[in-house]
Design a protein around this motif. Structure first.
Motif, PDB file in Angstrom:
ATOM      1  N   UNK A 338       0.831  -1.202   0.000  1.00 52.47           N
ATOM      2  CA  UNK A 338       0.000   0.000   0.000  1.00 52.47           C
ATOM      3  C   UNK A 338       0.866   1.252   0.000  1.00 52.47           C
ATOM      4  N   UNK A 339       0.562   2.173  -0.907  1.00 55.71           N
ATOM      5  CA  UNK A 339       1.239   3.463  -1.052  1.00 55.71           C
ATOM      6  C   UNK A 339       2.688   3.350  -1.502  1.00 55.71           C
ATOM      7  N   UNK A 361      -6.904  -0.104   2.088  1.00 60.93           N
ATOM      8  CA  UNK A 361      -7.281   0.376   3.419  1.00 60.93           C
ATOM      9  C   UNK A 361      -7.688   1.837   3.361  1.00 60.93           C
ATOM     10  N   UNK A 362      -8.596   2.240   4.260  1.00 63.28           N
ATOM     11  CA  UNK A 362      -8.936   3.649   4.399  1.00 63.28           C
ATOM     12  C   UNK A 362      -7.662   4.445   4.686  1.00 63.28           C
ATOM     13  N   UNK A 367      -7.335   4.279  -2.038  1.00 60.62           N
ATOM     14  CA  UNK A 367      -8.716   4.355  -1.553  1.00 60.62           C
ATOM     15  C   UNK A 367      -9.286   5.753  -1.749  1.00 60.62           C
ATOM     16  N   UNK A 368      -8.488   6.762  -1.463  1.00 64.57           N
ATOM     17  CA  UNK A 368      -8.961   8.138  -1.620  1.00 64.57           C
ATOM     18  C   UNK A 368      -9.146   8.502  -3.087  1.00 64.57           C
ATOM     19  N   UNK A 369      -8.263   8.003  -3.933  1.00 61.28           N
ATOM     20  CA  UNK A 369      -8.311   8.350  -5.352  1.00 61.28           C
ATOM     21  C   UNK A 369      -9.592   7.824  -6.014  1.00 61.28           C
ATOM     22  N   UNK A 376     -14.726  -0.369  -2.781  1.00 64.94           N
ATOM     23  CA  UNK A 376     -13.471  -0.528  -2.042  1.00 64.94           C
ATOM     24  C   UNK A 376     -13.693  -1.476  -0.866  1.00 64.94           C
ATOM     25  N   UNK A 377     -12.845  -2.501  -0.756  1.00 65.74           N
ATOM     26  CA  UNK A 377     -12.883  -3.433   0.373  1.00 65.74           C
ATOM     27  C   UNK A 377     -11.475  -3.527   0.955  1.00 65.74           C
TER      28      UNK A 377
END
Length: 432
Positions: A338-339, A361-362, A367-369, A376-377
């Motif tokens: 992630x990221x 993940x939040x 997730x934001x994009x 989203x899960x």
């Protein structure tokens, strides 16, 4: 390697291009392990950058490997050795690298290291001989960059790094290099040393930019340019995709598609665990298309499932029809990555106009994009993924979500993004 041998690797002149932009008649050398005609990942984007610059009148030279990704085997028509050619107006010099089918663990580091060693005298000579205004390095792999930085300093060239993947972080996060403390310290020390010496660093996400600044890159050196998609090539089809009939799917079948690299960072085992949980849902089918180091392992583990089929990469000319075959695109991702990467395949999924399911993940940039434009899960939860897929199979995609999805992807259009990237070259060409 002799000077004469290095001269032989120099591609001959190509027909001159019309001066159609401020970049015309400039020289750029691109140095990266992946390049066209690779269909997935970094090679696709680096190829499109080089060809765009060439169309704008730039004299472009690329030092790279034979196309090998993501299957980690040299494509037909190429050999794992030294050679040069002119491809779509770009002078391409290829050098060998260490390959084997199962590229995991330390082998994932040996491949880029072997490219760095094999290509070092070639890229040094090409920079000295061609004297480009800009040397454009691509990560992965950062291991090759110091030689290019040294040669660039000799000729007074500006150095730019295009970060597609935080490869050192990702190598430890997904377990390629285990948890060796000394190795990790050496890797991060080399990374900091090398990053600080670029004149410009371009990356594809805000989170990656933040991490690069934390590693020592000055904020004023950073630029964000997201990966793009050609919206004239990928778009929603009005008619049914011919792939559905070709693959034997009925109108009422619900097809979940993953198309891309099949490697550790993708977390495909979670998607296939979800497929196993849904094996009694007769109308739900899963298609995994692509190549990569864990494909054989996944085929052995999940090949018994009647609702699952594996396919190779499909021809780029038919990619739009293939992506439009899906009732739902799946974009799984290993939680540890992630990221550290922003999946490049997302653009094509969104551009197809078909629903997209993302694991993130939040609080992560992914997730934001996609918020409001995709389902989203959480990553790593096959049960939640199976539930989301089952629910999607009974629900029509809302017009609001589809509209949000198409608005989002318009911001990734190659028509706008490639000139933005080229503008960064123009802003600094000829000036350190």
């Amino acid at each position: 390697m002799s000077s004469a041998a290095l001269d032989d690797l120099h591609a001959e002149d190509v027909a001159p291009k019309a001066a159609v932009s401020p970049l015309a008649a400039r020289k750029v050398l691109i140095y990266g392990m992946n390049y066209a005609p690779e269909l997935a990942g970094v090679g696709k984007y680096t190829g499109e950058i080089a060809e765009y610059l060439a169309r704008e009148g730039v004299d472009v030279t690329v030092v790279t490997t034979p196309p090998h990704y993501p299957g980690w085997a040299v494509q037909d028509g190429y050999r794992n050795g030294y050679g040069s050619s002119v491809e779509n107006g770009v002078k391409v010099v290829r050098t060998p690298l260490l390959l084997r089918r199962k590229m995991s663990g330390i082998w994932r580091m040996l491949a880029p290291l072997s490219f760095a060693v094999a290509s070092a005298p070639v890229v040094f000579w090409q920079i000295l001989r061609r004297r480009p205004e800009t040397v454009f390095c691509v990560e992965p792999t950062l291991f090759a960059s110091p030689v290019a930085q040294l040669a660039a300093a000799v000729v007074g060239a500006r150095t730019v790094l295009h970060v597609q993947d935080l490869e050192v972080d990702a190598a430890f996060a997904v377990g390629h290099l285990g948890a060796h403390g000394l190795l990790k310290k050496l890797g991060f020390a080399f990374e900091r040393f090398t990053l600080k010496r670029f004149d410009k660093v371009i990356t594809i996400s805000n989170r990656m930019a933040e991490k690069l600044v934390a590693k020592g890159v000055l904020p004023e050196k950073m630029a964000l340019v997201r990966n793009w998609v050609d919206l004239t090539h990928i778009y929603p089809m009005d008619e049914e995709s011919p792939y559905r009939a070709e693959l034997g799917f009925e109108k009422e079948d619900f097809v979940v598609l993953y198309s891309g690299n099949i490697g550790a960072k993708q977390g495909l085992n979670v998607l296939l665990d979800a497929a196993e949980q849904l094996k009694d849902e007769k109308k739900i089918h899963f298609v995994i298309a692509g190549e990569g180091p864990v494909k054989a392992e996944l085929q052995a583990r999940y090949g018994h499932l009647s609702n699952l089929r594996f396919l190779p990469f499909q021809p780029y000319a038919r990619l739009n029809a293939f992506l439009n075959m899906a009732d739902l695109h799946a974009l799984p991702q290993d939680k540890g990555a992630a990221d550290l990467v922003l999946p490049s395949k997302l653009g094509g999924m969104l551009a197809s106009g078909r629903p997209v399911l993302v694991t993130a993940d939040d609080g992560t940039e992914l997730a934001e994009f996609v918020r409001g434009a995709a389902i989203v899960v959480p990553p790593g939860d096959a049960g939640e993924m199976a539930q989301a897929i089952n629910e999607a199979s009974w629900q029509m995609m809302s017009s609001t979500r589809q509209a949000d999805q198409l608005v989002l992807v318009r911001g990734l259009s190659s028509h706008d993004v490639l000139p933005q990237l080229a503008g960064l070259f123009h802003a600094g060409l000829g000036a350190k």
